[in-house]
Design a protein around this motif. Structure first.
Motif, PDB file in Angstrom:
ATOM      1  N   ALA A  26       4.438  43.307  77.202  1.00 18.74           N
ATOM      2  CA  ALA A  26       5.307  42.432  77.989  1.00 18.74           C
ATOM      3  C   ALA A  26       6.232  41.623  77.078  1.00 18.74           C
ATOM      4  N   GLU A  27       5.698  41.135  75.968  1.00 14.39           N
ATOM      5  CA  GLU A  27       6.523  40.367  75.028  1.00 14.39           C
ATOM      6  C   GLU A  27       7.610  41.249  74.427  1.00 14.39           C
ATOM      7  N   GLN A  28       7.273  42.498  74.097  1.00 21.99           N
ATOM      8  CA  GLN A  28       8.251  43.432  73.547  1.00 21.99           C
ATOM      9  C   GLN A  28       9.349  43.721  74.564  1.00 21.99           C
ATOM     10  N   ARG A  29       8.944  43.978  75.798  1.00 17.15           N
ATOM     11  CA  ARG A  29       9.907  44.254  76.872  1.00 17.15           C
ATOM     12  C   ARG A  29      10.817  43.055  77.100  1.00 17.15           C
ATOM     13  N   GLN A  30      10.239  41.853  77.069  1.00 17.02           N
ATOM     14  CA  GLN A  30      11.023  40.639  77.265  1.00 17.02           C
ATOM     15  C   GLN A  30      12.054  40.476  76.148  1.00 17.02           C
ATOM     16  N   ALA A  31      11.667  40.738  74.920  1.00 16.45           N
ATOM     17  CA  ALA A  31      12.595  40.633  73.795  1.00 16.45           C
ATOM     18  C   ALA A  31      13.721  41.647  73.924  1.00 16.45           C
ATOM     19  N   GLU A  32      13.392  42.865  74.324  1.00 16.92           N
ATOM     20  CA  GLU A  32      14.420  43.897  74.506  1.00 16.92           C
ATOM     21  C   GLU A  32      15.395  43.522  75.618  1.00 16.92           C
ATOM     22  N   GLU A  33      14.869  42.980  76.702  1.00 13.49           N
ATOM     23  CA  GLU A  33      15.734  42.579  77.817  1.00 13.49           C
ATOM     24  C   GLU A  33      16.616  41.394  77.432  1.00 13.49           C
ATOM     25  N   ALA A  34      16.097  40.475  76.629  1.00  9.45           N
ATOM     26  CA  ALA A  34      16.895  39.338  76.163  1.00  9.45           C
ATOM     27  C   ALA A  34      18.022  39.819  75.257  1.00  9.45           C
ATOM     28  N   ASP A  35      17.719  40.780  74.389  1.00  7.70           N
ATOM     29  CA  ASP A  35      18.759  41.344  73.522  1.00  7.70           C
ATOM     30  C   ASP A  35      19.842  42.036  74.343  1.00  7.70           C
TER      31      ASP A  35
ATOM     32  N   ALA B   8      20.644  41.400  77.447  1.00  8.64           N
ATOM     33  CA  ALA B   8      21.408  40.374  78.166  1.00  8.64           C
ATOM     34  C   ALA B   8      22.408  39.694  77.241  1.00  8.64           C
ATOM     35  N   LEU B   9      21.992  39.431  76.010  1.00  9.81           N
ATOM     36  CA  LEU B   9      22.903  38.812  75.047  1.00  9.81           C
ATOM     37  C   LEU B   9      24.065  39.749  74.743  1.00  9.81           C
ATOM     38  N   ASP B  10      23.778  41.031  74.560  1.00 12.25           N
ATOM     39  CA  ASP B  10      24.846  41.999  74.304  1.00 12.25           C
ATOM     40  C   ASP B  10      25.822  42.060  75.476  1.00 12.25           C
ATOM     41  N   THR B  11      25.301  42.002  76.690  1.00  9.80           N
ATOM     42  CA  THR B  11      26.164  42.007  77.871  1.00  9.80           C
ATOM     43  C   THR B  11      27.036  40.755  77.906  1.00  9.80           C
ATOM     44  N   ALA B  12      26.434  39.610  77.626  1.00 14.49           N
ATOM     45  CA  ALA B  12      27.182  38.350  77.640  1.00 14.49           C
ATOM     46  C   ALA B  12      28.245  38.335  76.544  1.00 14.49           C
ATOM     47  N   LEU B  13      27.932  38.919  75.401  1.00 16.49           N
ATOM     48  CA  LEU B  13      28.906  38.944  74.305  1.00 16.49           C
ATOM     49  C   LEU B  13      30.054  39.910  74.584  1.00 16.49           C
ATOM     50  N   GLY B  14      29.925  40.701  75.624  1.00 17.54           N
ATOM     51  CA  GLY B  14      30.981  41.645  75.968  1.00 17.54           C
ATOM     52  C   GLY B  14      32.302  40.971  76.296  1.00 17.54           C
ATOM     53  N   ILE B  15      32.267  39.703  76.693  1.00 23.49           N
ATOM     54  CA  ILE B  15      33.509  39.003  77.016  1.00 23.49           C
ATOM     55  C   ILE B  15      34.122  38.341  75.790  1.00 23.49           C
ATOM     56  N   VAL B  16      33.377  38.314  74.689  1.00 21.55           N
ATOM     57  CA  VAL B  16      33.870  37.707  73.449  1.00 21.55           C
ATOM     58  C   VAL B  16      34.649  38.773  72.686  1.00 21.55           C
ATOM     59  N   PRO B  17      35.813  38.415  72.154  1.00 24.28           N
ATOM     60  CA  PRO B  17      36.569  39.398  71.365  1.00 24.28           C
ATOM     61  C   PRO B  17      35.701  39.961  70.228  1.00 24.28           C
ATOM     62  N   ARG B  18      35.797  41.259  70.015  1.00 26.08           N
ATOM     63  CA  ARG B  18      34.950  41.969  69.053  1.00 26.08           C
ATOM     64  C   ARG B  18      34.897  41.308  67.665  1.00 26.08           C
ATOM     65  N   PRO B  19      36.008  40.854  67.092  1.00 26.25           N
ATOM     66  CA  PRO B  19      35.922  40.258  65.751  1.00 26.25           C
ATOM     67  C   PRO B  19      35.079  38.969  65.702  1.00 26.25           C
TER      68      PRO B  19
END
Length: 61
Positions: A28-37, A39-50
Motif C-alpha cells: 500500500a505504501e509503494q502504491r501510494q508513493a507511485e500514485e503521488a509521483d 499526480a505530481l507529474d500530472t500537475a507539473l504538466g502545466i509548468v513550462p518544460r524548462p
C-alpha cells in the motif's frame, strides 16, 4: 513497520498474520508513493518544460 507499531490484536494473531499485514502495508505504501509521483507529474504538466525541474525541487524540498 516494527512489531511495536502493530496493534496487539494483530500481533496476537501469530507470525503468519503479522507477515501478511506487513506485506500488505508495504504494498500500500509503494502504491501510494507511485500514485503521488503520477499526480505530481500530472500537475507539473502545466509548468513550462524548462522550469519543471526547478518547480519539482521547490515542491519536494
Amino acid at each position: 513497520m516494527d512489531t511495536e507499531e502493530l496493534p496487539a490484536g494483530i500481533t496476537a494473531l501469530g507470525p503468519d498474520t503479522v507477515a501478511r499485514v506487513r506485506a500488505l502495508v508495504a504494498a500500500a505504501e509503494q502504491r501510494q508513493a507511485e500514485e503521488a509521483d503520477a499526480a505530481l507529474d500530472t500537475a507539473l504538466g502545466i509548468v513550462p518544460r524548462p522550469l519543471r525541474g526547478v518547480v519539482r525541487k521547490v515542491l519536494l524540498g
